[in-house]
Design a protein around this motif. Structure first.
Motif, PDB file in Angstrom:
ATOM      1  N   TRP A  75      48.799  81.331 -47.899  1.00 51.32           N
ATOM      2  CA  TRP A  75      48.396  82.074 -49.099  1.00 51.32           C
ATOM      3  C   TRP A  75      48.331  83.574 -48.829  1.00 51.32           C
ATOM      4  CZ3 TRP A  75      49.032  79.913 -53.471  1.00 51.32           C
ATOM      5  CH2 TRP A  75      48.839  78.532 -53.631  1.00 51.32           C
ATOM      6  N   LEU A  76      47.884  83.952 -47.634  1.00 52.12           N
ATOM      7  CA  LEU A  76      47.827  85.369 -47.292  1.00 52.12           C
ATOM      8  C   LEU A  76      49.232  85.963 -47.240  1.00 52.12           C
ATOM      9  CD1 LEU A  76      46.289  87.892 -46.374  1.00 52.12           C
ATOM     10  CD2 LEU A  76      46.407  87.020 -44.016  1.00 52.12           C
ATOM     11  N   HIS A  77      50.176  85.258 -46.603  1.00 54.68           N
ATOM     12  CA  HIS A  77      51.547  85.764 -46.519  1.00 54.68           C
ATOM     13  C   HIS A  77      52.192  85.844 -47.896  1.00 54.68           C
ATOM     14  CE1 HIS A  77      50.634  85.126 -42.432  1.00 54.68           C
ATOM     15  NE2 HIS A  77      50.992  83.864 -42.353  1.00 54.68           N
ATOM     16  N   SER A  82      54.348  88.977 -52.181  1.00 57.72           N
ATOM     17  CA  SER A  82      54.443  89.052 -53.645  1.00 57.72           C
ATOM     18  C   SER A  82      53.973  90.400 -54.158  1.00 57.72           C
ATOM     19  CB  SER A  82      53.608  87.932 -54.291  1.00 57.72           C
ATOM     20  OG  SER A  82      54.080  86.664 -53.898  1.00 57.72           O
ATOM     21  N   LEU A  83      52.840  90.875 -53.625  1.00 58.87           N
ATOM     22  CA  LEU A  83      52.314  92.162 -54.082  1.00 58.87           C
ATOM     23  C   LEU A  83      53.219  93.298 -53.638  1.00 58.87           C
ATOM     24  CD1 LEU A  83      49.977  93.312 -55.682  1.00 58.87           C
ATOM     25  CD2 LEU A  83      48.741  93.676 -53.549  1.00 58.87           C
ATOM     26  N   ASN A 115      43.152  91.885 -39.669  1.00 57.42           N
ATOM     27  CA  ASN A 115      43.908  90.770 -39.114  1.00 57.42           C
ATOM     28  C   ASN A 115      45.246  91.287 -38.579  1.00 57.42           C
ATOM     29  OD1 ASN A 115      45.327  88.421 -38.570  1.00 57.42           O
ATOM     30  ND2 ASN A 115      44.506  87.328 -40.318  1.00 57.42           N
ATOM     31  N   GLU A 116      45.242  91.698 -37.307  1.00 50.72           N
ATOM     32  CA  GLU A 116      46.429  92.306 -36.709  1.00 50.72           C
ATOM     33  C   GLU A 116      47.591  91.321 -36.623  1.00 50.72           C
ATOM     34  OE1 GLU A 116      47.932  94.303 -32.489  1.00 50.72           O
ATOM     35  OE2 GLU A 116      45.926  93.416 -32.658  1.00 50.72           O
ATOM     36  N   THR A 117      47.296  90.066 -36.288  1.00 51.11           N
ATOM     37  CA  THR A 117      48.352  89.071 -36.143  1.00 51.11           C
ATOM     38  C   THR A 117      49.103  88.871 -37.453  1.00 51.11           C
ATOM     39  OG1 THR A 117      46.861  87.941 -34.595  1.00 51.11           O
ATOM     40  CG2 THR A 117      48.867  86.781 -35.219  1.00 51.11           C
ATOM     41  N   ALA A 118      48.361  88.776 -38.550  1.00 47.19           N
ATOM     42  CA  ALA A 118      48.988  88.614 -39.864  1.00 47.19           C
ATOM     43  C   ALA A 118      49.765  89.869 -40.254  1.00 47.19           C
ATOM     44  CB  ALA A 118      47.931  88.298 -40.919  1.00 47.19           C
ATOM     45  N   ALA A 119      49.257  91.032 -39.865  1.00 46.39           N
ATOM     46  CA  ALA A 119      49.962  92.287 -40.159  1.00 46.39           C
ATOM     47  C   ALA A 119      51.314  92.316 -39.450  1.00 46.39           C
ATOM     48  CB  ALA A 119      49.107  93.480 -39.746  1.00 46.39           C
ATOM     49  N   ILE A 120      51.335  91.896 -38.185  1.00 46.53           N
ATOM     50  CA  ILE A 120      52.593  91.851 -37.441  1.00 46.53           C
ATOM     51  C   ILE A 120      53.561  90.874 -38.088  1.00 46.53           C
ATOM     52  CG2 ILE A 120      53.642  91.152 -35.250  1.00 46.53           C
ATOM     53  CD1 ILE A 120      51.149  92.212 -33.847  1.00 46.53           C
ATOM     54  N   VAL A 249      41.700  90.883 -45.943  1.00 45.65           N
ATOM     55  CA  VAL A 249      41.758  91.854 -47.043  1.00 45.65           C
ATOM     56  C   VAL A 249      42.331  93.180 -46.546  1.00 45.65           C
ATOM     57  CG1 VAL A 249      40.389  93.209 -48.680  1.00 45.65           C
ATOM     58  CG2 VAL A 249      39.858  90.798 -48.318  1.00 45.65           C
ATOM     59  N   VAL A 250      41.860  93.634 -45.387  1.00 45.04           N
ATOM     60  CA  VAL A 250      42.365  94.885 -44.814  1.00 45.04           C
ATOM     61  C   VAL A 250      43.859  94.773 -44.518  1.00 45.04           C
ATOM     62  CG1 VAL A 250      42.228  96.416 -42.813  1.00 45.04           C
ATOM     63  CG2 VAL A 250      40.132  95.541 -43.855  1.00 45.04           C
ATOM     64  N   CYS A 251      44.259  93.655 -43.929  1.00 43.40           N
ATOM     65  CA  CYS A 251      45.674  93.418 -43.627  1.00 43.40           C
ATOM     66  C   CYS A 251      46.514  93.440 -44.903  1.00 43.40           C
ATOM     67  CB  CYS A 251      45.829  92.078 -42.909  1.00 43.40           C
ATOM     68  SG  CYS A 251      47.522  91.487 -42.771  1.00 43.40           S
ATOM     69  N   ALA A 252      46.037  92.739 -45.941  1.00 52.30           N
ATOM     70  CA  ALA A 252      46.783  92.657 -47.201  1.00 52.30           C
ATOM     71  C   ALA A 252      46.916  94.028 -47.850  1.00 52.30           C
ATOM     72  CB  ALA A 252      46.084  91.687 -48.148  1.00 52.30           C
ATOM     73  N   MET A 253      45.862  94.833 -47.775  1.00 56.06           N
ATOM     74  CA  MET A 253      45.877  96.147 -48.418  1.00 56.06           C
ATOM     75  C   MET A 253      46.948  97.047 -47.810  1.00 56.06           C
ATOM     76  SD  MET A 253      42.763  98.851 -48.942  1.00 56.06           S
ATOM     77  CE  MET A 253      42.773  99.387 -47.240  1.00 56.06           C
ATOM     78  N   PHE A 254      47.042  97.075 -46.488  1.00 57.60           N
ATOM     79  CA  PHE A 254      48.021  97.942 -45.838  1.00 57.60           C
ATOM     80  C   PHE A 254      49.437  97.369 -45.922  1.00 57.60           C
ATOM     81  CE2 PHE A 254      44.341  99.674 -43.220  1.00 57.60           C
ATOM     82  CZ  PHE A 254      44.350 100.898 -43.857  1.00 57.60           C
ATOM     83  N   CYS A 255      49.577  96.076 -45.623  1.00 57.04           N
ATOM     84  CA  CYS A 255      50.924  95.486 -45.531  1.00 57.04           C
ATOM     85  C   CYS A 255      51.618  95.384 -46.886  1.00 57.04           C
ATOM     86  CB  CYS A 255      50.845  94.101 -44.890  1.00 57.04           C
ATOM     87  SG  CYS A 255      50.435  94.140 -43.133  1.00 57.04           S
TER      88      CYS A 255
END
Length: 317
Positions: A75-77, A82-83, A115-120, A249-255
């Protein structure tokens, strides 16, 4: 607390942001030093040097268990990708078509303790998607026909991103070396500052092409407003999803809001080579990329404090 102590604490907490402004100042003084084909050779030192260092350190720092867990965060990915596509409705056409960056979103997420791993994962995934999707979107929106060297860009991403990342993970898995005695975060953020410096050198070294000061100022204002709107929307939307942790949330905002200059400018130069208005087409991205890093630097300290407050609420009394 003494004023000097307050100042030193502020400088320590915000050294990345201060470093960004120092890079801008230095680039404005002598832009040809760090511009493409200049003495610092950023076409090699950034693509295969600074970016590789960032992802090698990330691979060395990431716990293997967190990688497996991240792969299951569907869901995060989906939200991020999507955004990222949804931003086409708000941003400038050429910028909206660009893929996400492979370094700045990761470093800012890590600096904010997200979440650095998700950001990568999402930065690499989005970059590979962007190699195919970005030219198609540009063709659709701007009506030009060209051939983009997909294999060349894939090879560049593999060498500068995937290989260093895998090398770091292999060293972590099969040796006892963790780099604890080395300032890995400082090295990563210093590599990002070098990328920022060369980016601004290219921006200030931009050849004359009929642009006047009001064009540049108007573009900067529009880009700034667009980024603030996108960052605010992505933060509010991600925070409203109960499955996302504060780090997510932080990861989603930047990525989901960042766009890549490293991949975007080569694609634009390939697709619109020889056109007299190439600079006008490239200008929004040239402005967008450094602005997103400045805004990100401004947000790092506040995001860390917000994450601390959110995590404190979850601790048992």
């Amino acid at each position: 607390m003494k004023p000097r102590s307050l100042l030193s604490d502020y400088l320590f907490k915000n050294w990345l942001l201060i470093g960004i402004f120092v890079c801008i100042f230095l680039a404005s003084i002598y832009p040809s030093l760090g511009a493409k084909e200049g003495p610092l050779k950023p076409e090699y030192t950034v693509k295969y040097g600074a970016v590789s260092v960032i992802f090698f350190i990330s691979g060395l720092s990431l716990k293997t268990d967190s990688v497996y867990y991240t792969l299951q965060q569907h869901w995060l990915h989906l939200f991020i990708q999507s955004l990222h596509s949804f931003s086409f409705l708000f941003s400038l056409i050429t910028v909206a078509c660009m893929p996400p960056p492979v370094s700045s979103a990761v470093i800012l997420t890590k600096a904010s303790q997200g979440n650095e791993t998700a950001a990568i994962f999402n930065s690499v995934l989005g970059s590979f998607f962007g190699i195919l999707i970005t030219p198609l979107l540009l063709l659709f929106n701007l009506g030009f026909t060209t051939v983009v060297p997909v294999m060349g860009i894939v090879l560049q991403l593999s060498v500068s991103v995937l290989l260093p990342l895998c090398a770091g993970q292999l060293i972590r898995c099969y040796t006892e070396f963790r780099g604890h005695r080395l300032p890995l975060n400082t090295i990563s953020q210093s590599a990002l500052l070098f990328i920022i410096y060369t980016t601004f050198c290219d921006t200030f070294n931009m050849p004359e092409s009929g642009l006047i000061a009001t064009d540049i100022l108007l573009t900067m204002f529009i880009v700034l407003v667009v980024q603030i709107v996108l960052l605010t929307l992505s933060f509010i939307m991600a925070k409203s999803i109960q499955y996302f942790s504060p780090a997510d949330v932080v990861c989603a905002m930047f990525c989901s809001t960042h766009k890549s200059l490293t991949l975007g400018i080569p694609i634009l130069r390939i697709m619109f080579h020889g056109l007299s208005h190439l600079t006008q087409i490239s200008l929004p991205l040239l402005v967008y990329h450094p602005t997103q890093m400045i805004l990100g630097g401004l947000l790092v300290t506040n995001l860390k404090e917000w994450m601390y407050s959110q995590n404190s609420k979850k601790l048992p009394l």
